[in-house]
Scaffold this motif. Structure first.
Motif, mmCIF file in Angstrom:
data_model
loop_
_atom_site.group_PDB
_atom_site.id
_atom_site.type_symbol
_atom_site.label_atom_id
_atom_site.label_comp_id
_atom_site.label_asym_id
_atom_site.label_seq_id
_atom_site.Cartn_x
_atom_site.Cartn_y
_atom_site.Cartn_z
ATOM 1 N N PHE A 19 -13.501 5.641 -5.576
ATOM 2 C CA PHE A 19 -12.818 4.979 -4.301
ATOM 3 C C PHE A 19 -13.789 5.575 -2.933
ATOM 4 O O PHE A 19 -14.164 7.412 -3.187
ATOM 5 C CB PHE A 19 -11.673 6.116 -3.692
ATOM 6 C CG PHE A 19 -10.676 5.610 -1.894
ATOM 7 C CD1 PHE A 19 -10.525 4.630 -1.450
ATOM 8 C CD2 PHE A 19 -11.124 6.479 -1.416
ATOM 9 C CE1 PHE A 19 -10.567 4.342 -0.451
ATOM 10 C CE2 PHE A 19 -10.684 6.493 -0.318
ATOM 11 C CZ PHE A 19 -10.905 4.797 0.305
ATOM 12 N N SER A 48 -3.394 1.689 1.594
ATOM 13 C CA SER A 48 -3.638 1.880 0.692
ATOM 14 C C SER A 48 -5.046 2.513 0.612
ATOM 15 O O SER A 48 -4.659 3.249 -0.927
ATOM 16 C CB SER A 48 -4.504 0.251 1.461
ATOM 17 O OG SER A 48 -5.389 1.147 2.511
ATOM 18 N N ILE A 52 -4.374 4.231 -4.082
ATOM 19 C CA ILE A 52 -5.158 4.927 -4.351
ATOM 20 C C ILE A 52 -5.124 6.622 -4.929
ATOM 21 O O ILE A 52 -5.677 6.902 -6.526
ATOM 22 C CB ILE A 52 -6.638 4.823 -3.502
ATOM 23 C CG1 ILE A 52 -6.474 3.410 -3.118
ATOM 24 C CG2 ILE A 52 -7.941 5.961 -4.429
ATOM 25 C CD1 ILE A 52 -6.998 2.537 -4.976
ATOM 26 N N TYR A 63 -8.059 1.970 -11.508
ATOM 27 C CA TYR A 63 -8.085 0.845 -10.926
ATOM 28 C C TYR A 63 -10.134 0.752 -10.556
ATOM 29 O O TYR A 63 -10.569 1.464 -10.535
ATOM 30 C CB TYR A 63 -7.327 1.920 -9.307
ATOM 31 C CG TYR A 63 -8.864 2.748 -8.727
ATOM 32 C CD1 TYR A 63 -9.461 2.791 -7.590
ATOM 33 C CD2 TYR A 63 -7.844 4.339 -9.618
ATOM 34 C CE1 TYR A 63 -9.971 3.433 -7.008
ATOM 35 C CE2 TYR A 63 -8.613 5.391 -8.644
ATOM 36 C CZ TYR A 63 -9.502 4.554 -7.880
ATOM 37 O OH TYR A 63 -10.082 6.079 -6.910
ATOM 38 N N GLU A 64 -9.898 -0.411 -10.305
ATOM 39 C CA GLU A 64 -11.378 -1.052 -9.597
ATOM 40 C C GLU A 64 -10.965 -1.517 -8.224
ATOM 41 O O GLU A 64 -10.114 -2.387 -7.721
ATOM 42 C CB GLU A 64 -11.751 -2.128 -10.560
ATOM 43 C CG GLU A 64 -12.238 -0.854 -11.848
ATOM 44 C CD GLU A 64 -12.194 -1.810 -13.378
ATOM 45 O OE1 GLU A 64 -13.294 -1.713 -13.393
ATOM 46 O OE2 GLU A 64 -12.681 -3.092 -13.545
ATOM 47 N N ILE A 65 -12.402 -0.838 -7.304
ATOM 48 C CA ILE A 65 -12.234 -1.749 -5.968
ATOM 49 C C ILE A 65 -13.032 -2.545 -5.811
ATOM 50 O O ILE A 65 -14.869 -2.531 -6.429
ATOM 51 C CB ILE A 65 -12.241 -0.985 -5.083
ATOM 52 C CG1 ILE A 65 -10.828 0.374 -5.021
ATOM 53 C CG2 ILE A 65 -12.814 -1.601 -3.183
ATOM 54 C CD1 ILE A 65 -11.515 1.781 -4.467
ATOM 55 N N THR A 79 -8.406 -4.594 -4.660
ATOM 56 C CA THR A 79 -8.192 -3.831 -5.378
ATOM 57 C C THR A 79 -7.537 -3.861 -6.804
ATOM 58 O O THR A 79 -6.152 -4.546 -6.379
ATOM 59 C CB THR A 79 -7.099 -2.138 -5.397
ATOM 60 O OG1 THR A 79 -8.274 -1.531 -4.161
ATOM 61 C CG2 THR A 79 -7.277 -0.829 -6.163
ATOM 62 N N VAL A 81 -4.933 -3.139 -10.322
ATOM 63 C CA VAL A 81 -4.666 -1.247 -10.178
ATOM 64 C C VAL A 81 -4.366 -1.760 -12.197
ATOM 65 O O VAL A 81 -4.124 -3.024 -12.339
ATOM 66 C CB VAL A 81 -3.810 -0.787 -9.926
ATOM 67 C CG1 VAL A 81 -3.122 -0.332 -11.131
ATOM 68 C CG2 VAL A 81 -4.434 -0.582 -8.628
#
Length: 189
Positions: A19, A48, A52, A63-65, A79, A81
């Motif tokens: 993040f 948000s 995170i 998680y990946e953004i 995002t 998850v």
């Protein structure tokens, strides 16, 4: 940071696995738009970032953004998850082996087809290739309900109060089948 796909018009689809606050700038722009247009007082940016941060303390969750970036400016964010998503509450009835969550999906330049292309050509194939077959998404944005209903099945309808309890927000949850999705989204882009 890793560019998943680059387009000719300086449009890059980028994946981040950690993040950075700047990544959520499209959410901040949306919150400002809501304030200027007296929409409601629900602060997606606050929620948000808090979401995170809460994920970082849960074993088995990742998680990946993803961002859309144009000439260095972030035009969209979402995002994903995954992992032991049953630990997160409402999603506890989902099969965490093949289901991911789509959270905080915002695009600054609406109406240009970025969102449809992003999901159908970048996000869904990327996670399909990683073995995921379903995407669970919840939204409180009425304009998104039709889009999600076209590409998935509505599985839940509920309301929640805004941050200061000034507004009642209609919310819906959808389950999208990625393998079916790869074929059907071609008709909506």
């Amino acid at each position: 940071m890793r560019i998943i796909e680059a387009k000719e018009n300086n449009l890059n689809f980028v994946l981040y696995q950690s993040f950075e606050s700047r990544l959520f700038s499209p959410i901040g722009k949306y919150v400002n738009w809501k304030l200027e247009n007296n929409w409601d007082d629900y602060n997606e940016l606050y929620h948000s970032v808090n979401y995170i941060e809460s994920l970082k303390g849960i074993d088995g969750i990742w998680y990946e953004i993803h961002t859309i970036e144009k000439s260095g400016d972030i035009k969209g964010v979402l995002t994903i998850v995954g992992g032991d998503i049953e630990k997160l509450g409402d999603e506890n009835s989902l099969d965490s082996r093949d289901t991911i969550l789509l959270k905080y999906f915002h695009i600054v330049e609406k109406g240009k087809g970025y969102g449809s292309h992003w999901l159908s050509s970048i996000i869904f194939p990327y996670y399909f290739n990683k073995g995921f077959r379903k995407v669970y998404v919840s939204s409180s944005h009425p304009k998104s309900f039709g889009f999600y209903k076209r590409i998935g099945n509505e599985i839940k309808c509920y309301t929640k109060k805004s941050d200061n309890k000034l507004y009642v927000r209609d919310c819906k949850s959808f389950l999208i089948s990625i393998d079916v999705q790869k074929k059907s989204m071609a008709n909506t882009t």
